[in-house]
Design a protein around this motif. Structure first.
Motif, mmCIF file in Angstrom:
data_model
loop_
_atom_site.group_PDB
_atom_site.id
_atom_site.type_symbol
_atom_site.label_atom_id
_atom_site.label_comp_id
_atom_site.label_asym_id
_atom_site.label_seq_id
_atom_site.Cartn_x
_atom_site.Cartn_y
_atom_site.Cartn_z
ATOM 1 N N ARG A 190 76.522 -29.770 -38.628
ATOM 2 C CA ARG A 190 76.162 -30.885 -37.744
ATOM 3 C C ARG A 190 74.650 -30.951 -37.581
ATOM 4 O O ARG A 190 73.956 -29.945 -37.743
ATOM 5 C CB ARG A 190 76.829 -30.719 -36.364
ATOM 6 C CG ARG A 190 78.343 -30.888 -36.403
ATOM 7 C CD ARG A 190 78.990 -30.549 -35.076
ATOM 8 N NE ARG A 190 80.416 -30.858 -35.097
ATOM 9 C CZ ARG A 190 80.948 -31.996 -34.665
ATOM 10 N NH1 ARG A 190 80.153 -32.936 -34.144
ATOM 11 N NH2 ARG A 190 82.250 -32.204 -34.734
ATOM 12 N N LEU A 191 74.193 -32.150 -37.211
ATOM 13 C CA LEU A 191 72.752 -32.370 -37.061
ATOM 14 C C LEU A 191 72.523 -33.325 -35.898
ATOM 15 O O LEU A 191 73.289 -34.271 -35.691
ATOM 16 C CB LEU A 191 72.195 -32.978 -38.351
ATOM 17 C CG LEU A 191 70.754 -32.647 -38.745
ATOM 18 C CD1 LEU A 191 70.633 -31.185 -39.116
ATOM 19 C CD2 LEU A 191 70.313 -33.517 -39.923
ATOM 20 N N GLN A 192 71.453 -33.055 -35.138
ATOM 21 C CA GLN A 192 71.035 -33.958 -34.060
ATOM 22 C C GLN A 192 69.815 -34.714 -34.562
ATOM 23 O O GLN A 192 68.713 -34.180 -34.618
ATOM 24 C CB GLN A 192 70.681 -33.175 -32.786
ATOM 25 C CG GLN A 192 70.333 -34.073 -31.604
ATOM 26 C CD GLN A 192 69.896 -33.278 -30.382
ATOM 27 O OE1 GLN A 192 69.558 -32.097 -30.487
ATOM 28 N NE2 GLN A 192 69.881 -33.925 -29.227
ATOM 29 N N PRO A 249 66.538 -37.031 -30.197
ATOM 30 C CA PRO A 249 66.693 -36.365 -28.895
ATOM 31 C C PRO A 249 67.656 -37.150 -27.998
ATOM 32 O O PRO A 249 67.708 -38.384 -28.025
ATOM 33 C CB PRO A 249 65.273 -36.384 -28.323
ATOM 34 C CG PRO A 249 64.370 -36.583 -29.498
ATOM 35 C CD PRO A 249 65.142 -37.406 -30.476
ATOM 36 N N ARG A 295 70.770 -37.400 -28.228
ATOM 37 C CA ARG A 295 72.000 -37.829 -28.888
ATOM 38 C C ARG A 295 72.810 -36.602 -29.288
ATOM 39 O O ARG A 295 72.244 -35.517 -29.507
ATOM 40 C CB ARG A 295 71.681 -38.671 -30.127
ATOM 41 C CG ARG A 295 70.906 -39.947 -29.787
ATOM 42 C CD ARG A 295 70.745 -40.823 -30.991
ATOM 43 N NE ARG A 295 72.032 -41.298 -31.505
ATOM 44 C CZ ARG A 295 72.174 -42.044 -32.604
ATOM 45 N NH1 ARG A 295 71.109 -42.397 -33.293
ATOM 46 N NH2 ARG A 295 73.368 -42.438 -32.989
ATOM 47 N N PRO A 296 74.103 -36.729 -29.393
ATOM 48 C CA PRO A 296 74.937 -35.562 -29.722
ATOM 49 C C PRO A 296 74.735 -35.126 -31.169
ATOM 50 O O PRO A 296 74.288 -35.900 -32.019
ATOM 51 C CB PRO A 296 76.357 -36.080 -29.495
ATOM 52 C CG PRO A 296 76.261 -37.553 -29.705
ATOM 53 C CD PRO A 296 74.902 -37.952 -29.188
ATOM 54 N N ARG A 297 75.053 -33.868 -31.440
ATOM 55 C CA ARG A 297 75.050 -33.370 -32.816
ATOM 56 C C ARG A 297 76.251 -33.977 -33.540
ATOM 57 O O ARG A 297 77.365 -33.959 -33.022
ATOM 58 C CB ARG A 297 75.129 -31.839 -32.818
ATOM 59 C CG ARG A 297 73.943 -31.182 -32.140
ATOM 60 C CD ARG A 297 74.092 -29.680 -32.086
ATOM 61 N NE ARG A 297 74.019 -29.081 -33.424
ATOM 62 C CZ ARG A 297 72.882 -28.838 -34.084
ATOM 63 N NH1 ARG A 297 71.710 -29.137 -33.504
ATOM 64 N NH2 ARG A 297 72.893 -28.302 -35.276
ATOM 65 N N ARG A 298 76.008 -34.500 -34.719
ATOM 66 C CA ARG A 298 77.054 -35.224 -35.423
ATOM 67 C C ARG A 298 77.324 -34.584 -36.784
ATOM 68 O O ARG A 298 76.419 -33.991 -37.405
ATOM 69 C CB ARG A 298 76.642 -36.691 -35.608
ATOM 70 C CG ARG A 298 76.332 -37.396 -34.294
ATOM 71 C CD ARG A 298 75.984 -38.845 -34.532
ATOM 72 N NE ARG A 298 77.100 -39.569 -35.106
ATOM 73 C CZ ARG A 298 76.970 -40.621 -35.902
ATOM 74 N NH1 ARG A 298 75.769 -41.067 -36.222
ATOM 75 N NH2 ARG A 298 78.029 -41.234 -36.386
ATOM 76 N N ASP A 348 66.342 -32.272 -37.748
ATOM 77 C CA ASP A 348 67.068 -32.003 -36.512
ATOM 78 C C ASP A 348 66.085 -32.040 -35.343
ATOM 79 O O ASP A 348 64.973 -31.485 -35.421
ATOM 80 C CB ASP A 348 67.750 -30.637 -36.591
ATOM 81 C CG ASP A 348 68.670 -30.392 -35.414
ATOM 82 O OD1 ASP A 348 68.166 -30.068 -34.322
ATOM 83 O OD2 ASP A 348 69.898 -30.536 -35.588
ATOM 84 N N ALA A 349 66.493 -32.704 -34.252
ATOM 85 C CA ALA A 349 65.599 -32.914 -33.111
ATOM 86 C C ALA A 349 65.068 -31.603 -32.544
ATOM 87 O O ALA A 349 63.937 -31.548 -32.037
ATOM 88 C CB ALA A 349 66.326 -33.703 -32.026
#
Length: 462
Positions: free
Chosen positions: A393-395, A398, A400-403, A440-441
């Motif tokens: 997963r990756l965010q 900032p 926002r959820p990790r998807r 990733d954030a």
């Protein structure tokens, strides 16, 4: 053919006619050179085998050099296939030394188990070697009889229009490769030999030219004589046919360029492509491959690729091999890209500016307020470049959820076959950056701080 000293008026007239015909050979060569724009400071390299054809070409070029002003050199390819190969190379060296022309000797290793035979392997090795010569034009001594043989050889192998176009007198270079000139392509072999005898030239004979187990030799010594007996003008007629095929190929190229533009190429609109007639679809793909320096695929391979393109829904991703390149289709886009190179194993990153990844490379550039936070990376215990992991997963922003990476790839229109090839920068076993997706954030560089910007561009239709 020999020329004797004329005594009477009739003999003098015959000699004059013969000399005029021989001079026409040089004039024919000059015409092709002028058509190619050869002039002062143009660098010509004569492919000199030592046989009668290349010796005549070499001597004719020497005679034309003062008038046209080009720089002349020569190259001899040493295949090592004949016990006389060293003697041929020495003969070429002597000729060039006497003429004050620089000769480059190119030693090549010929693949003995080439799928198309030893003759094709030697030809491929020869042309690869000659393309390394630093010149503007490579000049070959192919003549009209060679053209007829080439056309018959290719037709008997089922070649299409491009193959039947055989050889061209002028082929422009590109991508750092020299162009190719064949100024004797309109001249019969007999005229070339007559010119050599008239000038008192000496040359070498390749004994392999008489070996009938080579397909081209069999055409030359067995098939063409029969054709010429039945049709006395067979060789010139076959050469004219090759010229007609060349015109047809040019027209097909113009049609393909029109179709590519209509499909929005080089990244083609798939719906527009599928709206073309089947023959135009095949022509377009062949033309795109040719533009990328690749041969046309076997007909069965091309037919199967087109069948799948027509049969599969637009949402179905396709990667269809066509030799060194693959035809790729995803959603409404179509393009050609190189066949996937093996991916490297997990690689430590220690700050080097470039790491090779598949068909391309990941570049790391210094930045301010962009990319990855340099301070965060410098504090990490381990940095490495590798592939994605299941469930990753990756965010991407900032707040926002990790998807799942799978969802991010779908939104970015990244086809399935490319997803496993995306480079991932891992920082202490956490994904910090993914090619084509982003950073990733948690690892993003703050404004005004030192950053590192990774860049990766996968091979595509460019």
């Amino acid at each position: 053919m020999s020329v004797r000293v004329a005594q009477g008026g009739a003999d003098r007239q015959a000699l004059c006619v013969c000399t005029m015909a021989l001079d026409e050979l040089v004039a024919a060569i000059a015409g092709v050179l002028r058509d190619a724009g050869v002039g002062a400071e143009t660098r010509l390299c004569c492919a000199l085998s030592g046989g009668v054809d290349s010796v005549v070409l070499f001597e004719a070029l020497r005679r034309l050099q003062p008038a046209l002003g080009f720089a002349l050199s020569a190259a001899h390819v040493h295949h090592g296939l004949s016990p006389h190969a060293d003697a041929w190379a020495q003969a070429c060296a002597r000729r060039c030394a006497e003429a004050g022309v620089v000769l480059t000797r190119l030693d090549v290793a010929v693949e003995r188990n080439h799928p198309q035979g030893l003759e094709a392997a030697a030809r491929a090795a020869r042309h690869r070697a000659l393309e390394t010569v630093d010149c503007d034009w490579l000049v070959f001594a192919h003549h009209q009889d060679d053209q007829a043989e080439t056309l018959l050889f290719r037709l008997l192998r089922g070649s299409g229009v491009r193959g039947a176009a055989a050889m061209r007198a002028v082929v422009a270079g590109g991508d750092g490769r020299p162009g190719r000139l064949r100024p004797l392509l309109g001249v019969r072999r007999a005229r070339i030999e007559a010119w050599a005898r008239h000038r008192g030239l000496d040359w070498v004979e390749d004994e392999s030219n008489a070996e009938l187990h080579f397909a081209r030799n069999a055409i030359r010594h067995r098939l063409l004589p029969v054709a010429s007996e039945l049709f006395p003008g067979a060789v010139p007629a076959l050469a004219r046919a090759a010229a007609h095929f060349a015109e047809a190929e040019d027209l097909l190229g113009e049609l393909a360029a029109i179709d590519v533009a209509a499909c929005g190429g080089p990244m083609l609109d798939r719906r527009s492509f599928l709206a073309l007639a089947p023959a135009r679809q095949a022509n377009l793909l062949r033309w795109l491959l040719q533009r990328r320096g690749q041969p046309a695929p076997a007909q069965a391979v091309l037919d199967e690729a087109l069948r799948q393109l027509r049969a599969c829904a637009l949402e179905h991703a396709l990667q269809l091999p066509l030799g060194a390149l693959a035809c790729c289709a995803y959603r409404n886009a179509m393009w050609l890209e190189p066949q996937a190179a093996p991916l490297p194993a997990r690689q430590r990153w220690q700050g080097e500016p470039l790491i090779v990844w598949g068909n391309a490379a990941v570049r790391f550039e210094s930045a301010v307020g962009q990319g990855l936070d340099r301070a965060r990376l410098e504090c990490a215990a381990e940095l490495w470049l590798g592939a994605r992991k299941d469930g990753m997963r990756l965010q991407v922003a900032p707040g926002r959820p990790r998807r799942p990476l799978r969802k991010l790839c779908q939104e970015a229109a990244i086809p399935e076959w490319l997803r496993d090839r995306l480079p991932v920068l891992w920082v202490d076993d956490e994904p910090a950056w993914v090619g084509c997706i982003g950073i990733d954030a948690a690892f993003a560089c703050p404004a005004g701080e030192a950053g590192i910007l990774p860049r990766w561009q996968p091979a595509s239709a460019a």
